[in-house]
Design a protein around this motif. Structure first.
Motif, PDB file in Angstrom:
ATOM      1  N   ILE A  24       0.855  -1.174   0.000  1.00  0.00           N
ATOM      2  CA  ILE A  24       0.000   0.000   0.000  1.00  0.00           C
ATOM      3  C   ILE A  24       0.901   1.237   0.000  1.00  0.00           C
ATOM      4  O   ILE A  24       1.746   1.396   0.883  1.00  0.00           O
TER       5      ILE A  24
ATOM      6  N   SER B  30       1.274   5.634  -0.980  1.00  0.00           N
ATOM      7  CA  SER B  30       0.642   6.906  -1.305  1.00  0.00           C
ATOM      8  C   SER B  30       0.912   7.228  -2.769  1.00  0.00           C
ATOM      9  O   SER B  30       1.752   6.595  -3.414  1.00  0.00           O
TER      10      SER B  30
ATOM     11  N   THR C 247      -5.673   2.345  -8.068  1.00  0.00           N
ATOM     12  CA  THR C 247      -5.717   3.569  -7.270  1.00  0.00           C
ATOM     13  C   THR C 247      -7.060   3.683  -6.559  1.00  0.00           C
ATOM     14  O   THR C 247      -8.107   3.588  -7.202  1.00  0.00           O
ATOM     15  N   ALA C 248      -7.018   3.849  -5.246  1.00  0.00           N
ATOM     16  CA  ALA C 248      -8.238   4.017  -4.444  1.00  0.00           C
ATOM     17  C   ALA C 248      -8.412   5.512  -4.155  1.00  0.00           C
ATOM     18  O   ALA C 248      -7.681   6.076  -3.343  1.00  0.00           O
TER      19      ALA C 248
ATOM     20  N   ALA D  13     -12.401   6.239   0.329  1.00  0.00           N
ATOM     21  CA  ALA D  13     -12.281   5.215   1.369  1.00  0.00           C
ATOM     22  C   ALA D  13     -13.001   3.933   0.952  1.00  0.00           C
ATOM     23  O   ALA D  13     -12.498   2.824   1.155  1.00  0.00           O
TER      24      ALA D  13
ATOM     25  N   ALA E 145     -10.882   1.979  -1.337  1.00  0.00           N
ATOM     26  CA  ALA E 145      -9.780   1.334  -0.621  1.00  0.00           C
ATOM     27  C   ALA E 145     -10.260   0.078   0.083  1.00  0.00           C
ATOM     28  O   ALA E 145      -9.614  -0.981   0.004  1.00  0.00           O
ATOM     29  N   TYR E 146     -11.405   0.180   0.771  1.00  0.00           N
ATOM     30  CA  TYR E 146     -11.935  -0.990   1.464  1.00  0.00           C
ATOM     31  C   TYR E 146     -12.254  -2.115   0.477  1.00  0.00           C
ATOM     32  O   TYR E 146     -11.980  -3.291   0.727  1.00  0.00           O
TER      33      TYR E 146
ATOM     34  N   ILE F  66      -8.984  -3.725  -0.782  1.00  0.00           N
ATOM     35  CA  ILE F  66      -8.387  -4.583   0.251  1.00  0.00           C
ATOM     36  C   ILE F  66      -9.145  -5.894   0.338  1.00  0.00           C
ATOM     37  O   ILE F  66      -8.564  -6.984   0.402  1.00  0.00           O
TER      38      ILE F  66
ATOM     39  N   ILE G 259      -2.029  -1.308  -3.944  1.00  0.00           N
ATOM     40  CA  ILE G 259      -3.077  -0.288  -3.837  1.00  0.00           C
ATOM     41  C   ILE G 259      -2.400   1.033  -3.509  1.00  0.00           C
ATOM     42  O   ILE G 259      -1.602   1.114  -2.564  1.00  0.00           O
ATOM     43  N   GLN G 260      -2.681   2.058  -4.290  1.00  0.00           N
ATOM     44  CA  GLN G 260      -2.150   3.380  -3.970  1.00  0.00           C
ATOM     45  C   GLN G 260      -3.306   4.331  -3.672  1.00  0.00           C
ATOM     46  O   GLN G 260      -4.380   4.224  -4.266  1.00  0.00           O
ATOM     47  N   VAL G 261      -3.055   5.246  -2.743  1.00  0.00           N
ATOM     48  CA  VAL G 261      -4.094   6.171  -2.295  1.00  0.00           C
ATOM     49  C   VAL G 261      -3.560   7.591  -2.409  1.00  0.00           C
ATOM     50  O   VAL G 261      -2.485   7.895  -1.880  1.00  0.00           O
TER      51      VAL G 261
ATOM     52  N   LEU H 142      -5.880  10.239   1.701  1.00  0.00           N
ATOM     53  CA  LEU H 142      -5.328   9.747   2.959  1.00  0.00           C
ATOM     54  C   LEU H 142      -5.601  10.717   4.097  1.00  0.00           C
ATOM     55  O   LEU H 142      -5.829  10.304   5.243  1.00  0.00           O
TER      56      LEU H 142
END
Length: 516
Positions: free
Chosen positions: A86, A88, A119-120, A123, A126-127, A130, A147-149, A154
């Motif tokens: 994970i 950024s 890319t998430a 939120a 992202a969930y 995952i 996964i990049q955020v 963030l």
């Protein structure tokens, strides 16, 4: 959400771009291990996964952080290791230039060395990613995901994940292939199994070959699935040229949980003439250059468990002989001893000195190349090596991750003098955490394998000799113990002492230790 998925440890390095990922780690009950380089963090996550079976997780920053962990990601991809990275990423890259850590296509760069990279931006995304990653770890061929955020996401306020996120069940047992396997085996007089690292159930594998009277090979990654002293087990000698003749003499070949790749065989073709059945969770394997008359798409361990239930010893009458297996193994062992003088006796001494449940991590070094063919393993998944990608510097950080994962179980690392210096800085992590970890440095003062290859190719050896540091003083500088044994008895004692120490120990071994 990571904690709910069983994550207890995260390996990584914080930076200004990913610091928000660190908010709440301790409250969730997760331990963070601070690596000294992102490559080390990735290898630690890999080693943790191979030791525990639980997906390893790593946190890295935008740009160089991700680039530094891409080598471990490539290693994990080639060796089917479930790892979640994970990172950024920048919020905007199309209309802005000159930003800190900026890359042209960070998501795409990561995609080149992992199963998928996404890319998430929210939120919820992202969930969902995952959840997808952990579902696939348990149901498909396990491989690393990224996964990049974006930084702004963030830093944003987010609701916790919905409790409705469900985990999928594991792979379904493919009973339809078992009946075909039974028919193949019943009509066979020389059945042969080849087991790879995709199979983890040693009990079922041993039960099947015993009932059938089958001979067997394992790949390097599959060592320990069959007992080393099984009289019909040819061991991990698939890379020996003579193994092709043995395989050609079989009238039924069943390959389970192995891709039969270049790094398994070191030749183009397996050598079989009889029909071959392939059992694998990856459909690409069932359609590769080795071919198969019957392909069974399923989890290898589930298949072997079902096959064992269907077999009785009265069904079979194999004509493999114990003597032919012994003769072949004796010949191949002698070949290795001639090719790499002095390693076989050191491997035997190592085996005598180590407890039976020791977990071993090796690097790209001549000692490992020889030992992974001759070292007898009594259980699977206890010798870990960077098989496919073949990365230098793997063993030390991977062993650190493995030791963190298994706790009191003994773990050792084996590296060459050159490869050790790729990730030597991670020795600080082992010292910092007080890990009992023997670190064997096999020192021939050169890139020995490359020198030998150049000579075989009639190239004057060039750029293969380097000046090494004083490894024992280097250990002292980091706060680690050290030993420099000069004979095999002292070598064994150094290992035993290191396994009783309160921190890591460098064991510096000259490559001629058994030749004096």
């Amino acid at each position: 959400m990571l904690k709910d998925r069983g994550v207890d440890v995260i390996f990584g390095i914080p930076g200004v771009h990913n610091q928000e990922m660190y908010r709440g780690i301790e409250e969730a009950g997760i331990t963070h291990v601070l690596a000294r380089h992102e490559q080390g963090a990735g290898f630690m996550a890999d080693g943790y996964t191979r030791a525990t079976g639980k997906p390893g997780v790593a946190y890295v920053i935008t740009g160089p952080g991700l680039c530094n962990i891409m080598t471990p990601m490539g290693q994990a991809y080639s060796d089917s290791v479930p790892m979640l990275v994970i990172s950024s990423c920048l919020d905007e890259t199309a209309a802005k230039r000159g930003q800190l850590h900026q890359m042209k296509d960070q998501e795409g760069a990561a995609r080149a060395v992992c199963d998928w990279s996404e890319t998430a931006r929210t939120a919820e995304a992202a969930y969902g990613l995952i959840n997808r990653a952990f579902q696939e770890f348990g149901s498909l061929r396990p491989r690393p995901k990224h996964i990049q955020v974006p930084i702004a996401a963030l830093e944003a306020i987010a609701e916790p994940p919905d409790q409705m996120w469900a985990m999928a069940e594991g792979p379904v047992e493919a009973s339809y292939g078992v009946g075909v396997a039974v028919r193949y085996l019943k009509s066979s007089k020389r059945p042969l199994f080849i087991f790879g690292g995709g199979l983890w159930l040693a009990a079922a594998a041993r039960d099947v070959v015993t009932k059938v009277g089958a001979a067997s090979f394992t790949t390097y990654a599959g060592r320990g699935l069959i007992a080393a002293d099984d009289p019909l087990h040819f061991g991990a000698f698939l890379a020996r040229a003579g193994s092709a003749d043995v395989i050609a003499s079989a009238d039924c070949v069943i390959a389970v949980g192995t891709s039969l790749s270049e790094v398994d065989l070191w030749r183009t073709k397996l050598g079989h003439r009889a029909p071959m059945m392939r059992v694998d969770i990856d459909p690409a394997v069932l359609n590769d250059e080795q071919g198969s008359q019957v392909g069974v798409l399923c989890d290898a361990s589930s298949f072997m468990r079902a096959l064992a239930r269907e077999l009785t010893e009265e069904m079979f009458n194999s004509n493999w002989s114990h003597q032919e297996v012994l003769n072949a193994k004796t010949k191949w062992r002698a070949e290795i001893d001639a090719e790499r003088p002095g390693i076989v006796p050191v491997a035997a001494a190592l085996k005598e000195a180590l407890p039976t449940d020791t977990m071993i991590y090796s690097d790209m070094t001549q000692f490992a190349y020889a030992a992974k063919e001759v070292y007898p393993m009594d259980r699977p998944a206890h010798w870990h090596h960077p098989y496919g990608f073949g990365t230098l510097g793997y063993a030390l950080p991977a062993a650190i991750g493995g030791k963190i994962g298994v706790g009191d179980q003994p773990v050792i690392a084996i590296l060459g003098d050159y490869g050790f210096q790729y990730t030597v800085q991670e020795l600080a992590v082992a010292v910092e955490l007080g890990l009992t970890l023997p670190i064997i440095i096999w020192d021939n003062g050169k890139l020995g394998e490359i020198e030998d290859s150049m000579v075989r190719a009639q190239i004057a050896p060039n750029a293969v000799v380097q000046r090494n540091p004083d490894f024992c003083k280097l250990a002292e500088a980091y706060g680690a113990a050290s030993a420099a044994p000069t004979d095999l008895a002292a070598f064994q004692q150094a290992i035993k002492d290191a396994l009783a120490a309160d921190g890591p120990t460098i064991i510096h071994v000259k490559s001629d230790i058994a030749l004096k």
